[in-house]
Design an enzyme around this catalytic site. Structure first.
Site, mmCIF file in Angstrom:
data_model
loop_
_atom_site.group_PDB
_atom_site.id
_atom_site.type_symbol
_atom_site.label_atom_id
_atom_site.label_comp_id
_atom_site.label_asym_id
_atom_site.label_seq_id
_atom_site.Cartn_x
_atom_site.Cartn_y
_atom_site.Cartn_z
ATOM 1 N N GLN A 11 0.844 -1.218 0.000
ATOM 2 C CA GLN A 11 0.000 0.000 0.000
ATOM 3 C C GLN A 11 0.873 1.259 0.000
ATOM 4 O OE1 GLN A 11 -3.961 -0.303 2.232
ATOM 5 N NE2 GLN A 11 -2.532 -1.142 3.708
ATOM 6 N N TYR A 133 3.307 -9.502 16.131
ATOM 7 C CA TYR A 133 3.614 -8.525 15.072
ATOM 8 C C TYR A 133 4.173 -7.243 15.693
ATOM 9 C CZ TYR A 133 2.476 -4.674 11.857
ATOM 10 O OH TYR A 133 2.513 -3.537 11.093
ATOM 11 N N TRP A 158 -3.737 2.070 11.142
ATOM 12 C CA TRP A 158 -4.950 1.934 10.313
ATOM 13 C C TRP A 158 -4.731 2.395 8.864
ATOM 14 C CZ3 TRP A 158 -10.056 3.439 13.284
ATOM 15 C CH2 TRP A 158 -10.080 2.798 14.517
HETATM 16 P P1 NDP Z 1 1.270 -3.989 2.909
HETATM 17 O O1 NDP Z 1 0.941 -5.296 3.542
HETATM 18 O O2 NDP Z 1 0.328 -3.360 1.956
HETATM 19 O O3 NDP Z 1 2.660 -4.114 2.156
HETATM 20 C C1 NDP Z 1 3.729 -4.789 2.710
HETATM 21 C C2 NDP Z 1 4.637 -5.166 1.572
HETATM 22 O O4 NDP Z 1 5.708 -5.929 2.124
HETATM 23 C C3 NDP Z 1 3.945 -6.037 0.509
HETATM 24 O O5 NDP Z 1 4.264 -5.542 -0.777
HETATM 25 C C4 NDP Z 1 4.570 -7.401 0.726
HETATM 26 O O6 NDP Z 1 4.741 -8.134 -0.446
HETATM 27 C C5 NDP Z 1 5.925 -7.000 1.249
HETATM 28 N N1 NDP Z 1 6.584 -8.127 1.904
HETATM 29 C C6 NDP Z 1 6.101 -8.990 2.820
HETATM 30 N N2 NDP Z 1 7.022 -9.917 3.112
HETATM 31 C C7 NDP Z 1 8.101 -9.629 2.362
HETATM 32 C C8 NDP Z 1 9.376 -10.213 2.184
HETATM 33 N N3 NDP Z 1 9.748 -11.322 2.831
HETATM 34 N N4 NDP Z 1 10.236 -9.642 1.338
HETATM 35 C C9 NDP Z 1 9.883 -8.548 0.633
HETATM 36 N N5 NDP Z 1 8.706 -7.950 0.726
HETATM 37 C C10 NDP Z 1 7.820 -8.493 1.585
HETATM 38 O O7 NDP Z 1 1.629 -3.032 4.097
HETATM 39 P P2 NDP Z 1 1.462 -1.448 4.223
HETATM 40 O O8 NDP Z 1 1.890 -0.771 2.985
HETATM 41 O O9 NDP Z 1 0.119 -1.178 4.780
HETATM 42 O O10 NDP Z 1 2.518 -1.181 5.399
HETATM 43 C C11 NDP Z 1 3.647 -0.324 5.240
HETATM 44 C C12 NDP Z 1 4.304 -0.150 6.593
HETATM 45 O O11 NDP Z 1 3.370 0.428 7.513
HETATM 46 C C13 NDP Z 1 4.776 -1.444 7.256
HETATM 47 O O12 NDP Z 1 5.994 -1.191 7.906
HETATM 48 C C14 NDP Z 1 3.709 -1.758 8.274
HETATM 49 O O13 NDP Z 1 4.228 -2.520 9.363
HETATM 50 C C15 NDP Z 1 3.314 -0.345 8.691
HETATM 51 N N6 NDP Z 1 1.968 -0.244 9.255
HETATM 52 C C16 NDP Z 1 0.889 -0.726 8.537
HETATM 53 C C17 NDP Z 1 -0.397 -0.627 9.065
HETATM 54 C C18 NDP Z 1 -1.594 -1.140 8.319
HETATM 55 O O14 NDP Z 1 -2.718 -0.946 8.804
HETATM 56 N N7 NDP Z 1 -1.439 -1.753 7.142
HETATM 57 C C19 NDP Z 1 -0.630 -0.004 10.381
HETATM 58 C C20 NDP Z 1 0.572 0.485 11.022
HETATM 59 C C21 NDP Z 1 1.798 0.368 10.452
HETATM 60 P P3 NDP Z 1 3.693 -9.256 -0.873
HETATM 61 O O15 NDP Z 1 2.470 -8.519 -1.299
HETATM 62 O O16 NDP Z 1 4.411 -9.977 -1.969
HETATM 63 O O17 NDP Z 1 3.461 -10.100 0.354
#
Ligand code: NDP
Length: 301
Positions: A11, A133, A158
């Site tokens: 995202q 997590y 969120w």
């Molecule tokens: P998403 O789940 O949308 O994106 C995470 C990305 O990480 C995906 O593209 C996923 O790829 C990739 N990923 C997962 N495992 C691996 C791996 N082993 N190697 C490489 N890439 C990997 O998350 P967001 O964009 O929402 O989150 C961005 C940040 O914000 C993160 O640090 C998250 O912890 C933090 N955050 C997110 C919240 C939420 O509500 N979503 C809330 C608070 C913080 P693939 O699709 O291939 O699995």
């Protein structure tokens, strides 16, 4: 300037692909291995040696990490992978950033807190994650801080994006078919757009590169607060007001306790963003403006 972006299709990563382009050359990776002018590159955060080699090949001025193991419930059982991706890979990025004197931009979560009380969490408040997590994200933060690199860590909550699925779109889909919905009313936070997270990180990175004393941990979320229940009501009201035909008659507030999940969720996800707004002289809009924009796009208004 050269920027290495990890997690380009998440995202936030997707929005960073847009916002970072104005800073310089962006080498954007997902977990696949790709051939490039720098050699074979991998953005797979579970491959720590491959990740280290990739950073050494690219030699970026800025590393932006939008990748993370974000499956909060699954992390309870898939512990080793969640730990490697969220904690150990962050350490590799931080160590390599330190060697290169590069800036590391990283995202973390309000889940580092236990969700008690009803005050907005400050950066200086005591951390105490209630799920695995959250524990891995906290360890990632601590490993970055211990590395001695220049870093910006943005704790947010969120997150939603216009692209792909999100809570609001799910509510709209359900509201078309069902007469009644049950939505959690005792978790409070602020829906945060991935576009805002990318834009603020980009603007803050520019300032931190010029003034490294700005580096540190920052809370980042839009202004205001809402429960999931009131958020769902907002979405349904907006859609109706814009001509959507919805079957839903009632949205019932339920307690977290009535919706058991493998991982516990904190009740209080409020984040105090004063440090960010003050240090970077940035304005944070209210949560409704981003959600409204996303709804208008998805409803084609
Ligand atoms: P998403 O789940 O949308 O994106 C995470 C990305 O990480 C995906 O593209 C996923 O790829 C990739 N990923 C997962 N495992 C691996 C791996 N082993 N190697 C490489 N890439 C990997 O998350 P967001 O964009 O929402 O989150 C961005 C940040 O914000 C993160 O640090 C998250 O912890 C933090 N955050 C997110 C919240 C939420 O509500 N979503 C809330 C608070 C913080 P693939 O699709 O291939 O699995």
């Amino acid at each position: 300037m050269k920027i290495l972006l990890l997690g380009k299709n998440g995202q936030v990563g997707w929005e960073l692909q847009r916002s970072l382009t104005v800073l310089g050359e962006v080498v954007a990776l997902d977990r696949q291995t790709v051939a490039s002018a720098y050699g074979d590159l991998t953005g797979d955060l579970s491959n720590l040696d491959g990740l280290r080699a990739t950073i050494r090949l690219v030699q970026p001025d800025v590393i932006v990490n939008a990748a993370a193991y974000t499956a909060v419930d699954k992390a309870e059982s898939e512990r080793e992978l969640a730990h490697t991706v969220n904690a150990l890979a962050s350490q590799v990025m931080a160590e390599e950033a330190r060697q290169l004197d590069a800036l590391l931009v990283h995202y973390s979560t309000d889940y580092v807190f236990d969700g008690s009380g009803d005050c907005a969490w400050k950066e200086t408040d005591a951390v105490s994650p209630v799920n695995y997590y959250g524990a891995t994200k906290l360890e990632g933060e601590q490993l970055i801080e211990a590395s001695g690199c220049k870093y910006l860590i943005f704790r947010t909550s969120w997150v939603y994006a216009a692209r792909g699925n999100n809570f609001a779109k799910t509510m709209l889909r359900l509201a078309k078919d069902r007469q009644s919905l049950n939505v959690i009313a005792d978790q409070i936070g602020a829906p945060t757009g991935a576009d805002l997270l990318a834009d603020i990180a980009t603007a803050a990175a520019v300032q931190a590169l010029a003034k490294p004393e700005l580096c540190g941990v920052y809370h980042l979320a839009p202004a205001g607060e809402v429960s999931w229940h009131a958020y769902a009501q907002y979405v349904v009201d907006f859609a109706r007001a814009n001509g959507e035909q919805l079957a839903v008659q009632e949205i019932n507030p339920i307690g977290t306790i009535e919706y058991p999940t493998p991982a516990r969720r904190p009740l209080n996800s409020r984040l105090n963003t004063e440090k960010l707004r003050h240090n970077f002289a940035l304005h944070l809009p209210d949560w409704q403006s981003g959600v409204t924009r996303m709804l208008m796009e998805s409803l084609n208004k």
